[in-house]
Design an enzyme around this catalytic site. Structure first.
Site, PDB file in Angstrom:
ATOM      1  N   LEU A  67       0.361  -1.195   0.082  1.00  0.00           N
ATOM      2  CA  LEU A  67      -0.145  -0.191  -0.112  1.00  0.00           C
ATOM      3  C   LEU A  67       0.814   1.406   0.153  1.00  0.00           C
ATOM      4  O   LEU A  67       0.085   2.592   0.338  1.00  0.00           O
ATOM      5  CB  LEU A  67      -0.766  -0.320   1.095  1.00  0.00           C
ATOM      6  CG  LEU A  67      -1.962  -1.488   1.237  1.00  0.00           C
ATOM      7  CD1 LEU A  67      -2.934  -1.109   2.211  1.00  0.00           C
ATOM      8  CD2 LEU A  67      -2.490  -1.320   0.206  1.00  0.00           C
ATOM      9  N   HIS A  83      -3.294  -4.412 -10.005  1.00  0.00           N
ATOM     10  CA  HIS A  83      -4.538  -3.262  -9.437  1.00  0.00           C
ATOM     11  C   HIS A  83      -5.894  -4.278  -9.849  1.00  0.00           C
ATOM     12  O   HIS A  83      -6.175  -4.742 -10.709  1.00  0.00           O
ATOM     13  CB  HIS A  83      -4.181  -2.337 -10.082  1.00  0.00           C
ATOM     14  CG  HIS A  83      -5.052  -1.366  -9.691  1.00  0.00           C
ATOM     15  ND1 HIS A  83      -4.993  -0.255  -8.304  1.00  0.00           N
ATOM     16  CD2 HIS A  83      -6.868  -0.370 -10.263  1.00  0.00           C
ATOM     17  CE1 HIS A  83      -5.947   0.725  -8.133  1.00  0.00           C
ATOM     18  NE2 HIS A  83      -6.734   0.151  -9.362  1.00  0.00           N
TER      19      HIS A  83
END
Length: 189
Positions: free
Chosen positions: A84, A103
């Site tokens: 992240l 993604h």
């Protein structure tokens, strides 16, 4: 032997799946799982599968510590699987075209800062999309803007919650992410 290092911040379902995929491979191997979260479940999963782990903080990521550890392992591919934090430019520069990310949407839609996990799935639902999917792409200095390697879509006409969307996207991730990694390492001797 082609070496893979995985970066992850959470539960590590993709990391675990990738480790299993390459477990008995004689030419490719996951040699490390790096995490910025000491409580991440991915750490215990990696340890159970006998993969070296490294836990670091933000300063160590953006300083020289993580880069020096990567240079020791000399990975042929660095895989971001639910990682992240924005990836540091010195590491990107040291490993050009050797860092990829997955993604949970069809980029360029639903990418950028703050667009991860269920935030993406909820945004897809809110915009009444009929399909979503996965994008595997190279990592550059901007969130989700590196060159696209692979995309796969799935219909979400039957989904009404982000959990339902998430389940379909995870199925795509688990099926295709290890295969794409394998193909990339096979193509780049």
């Amino acid at each position: 032997m082609k070496n893979i290092v995985i970066f992850a911040s959470g539960t590590g379902s993709n990391a675990e799946n990738i480790i299993h995929y390459f477990k008995n491979n004689t030419s490719k191997s996951v040699v490390g799982v790096f995490s910025n979260n000491s409580n991440a479940k991915v750490i215990e999963k990696a340890k159970k599968l006998d993969v070296q782990t490294l836990i670091f903080n933000k300063d160590e990521l953006y300083g020289d510590f993580v880069l020096s550890k990567l240079k020791e392992l000399n990975p042929d591919l660095i895989v971001l699987a639910g990682f992240l934090l924005k990836f540091p430019e010195p590491i990107i520069a040291a490993f050009p075209n050797k860092i990829i990310n997955i993604h949970p949407a069809l980029l360029p839609k639903y990418g950028g800062k703050g667009m991860y996990g269920n935030h993406v799935h909820q945004a897809v639902l809110n915009n009444k999309e009929t399909e979503t999917g996965i994008t595997i792409h190279y990592v550059n200095e901007h969130y989700d803007e590196g060159g696209i390697i692979f995309q796969k879509s799935v219909s979400i006409l039957d989904c009404s919650t982000f959990e339902e969307v998430s389940k379909k996207v995870h199925q795509l991730e688990h099926e295709y992410f290890p295969q794409v990694i394998d193909q990339l390492l096979t193509r780049n001797p």
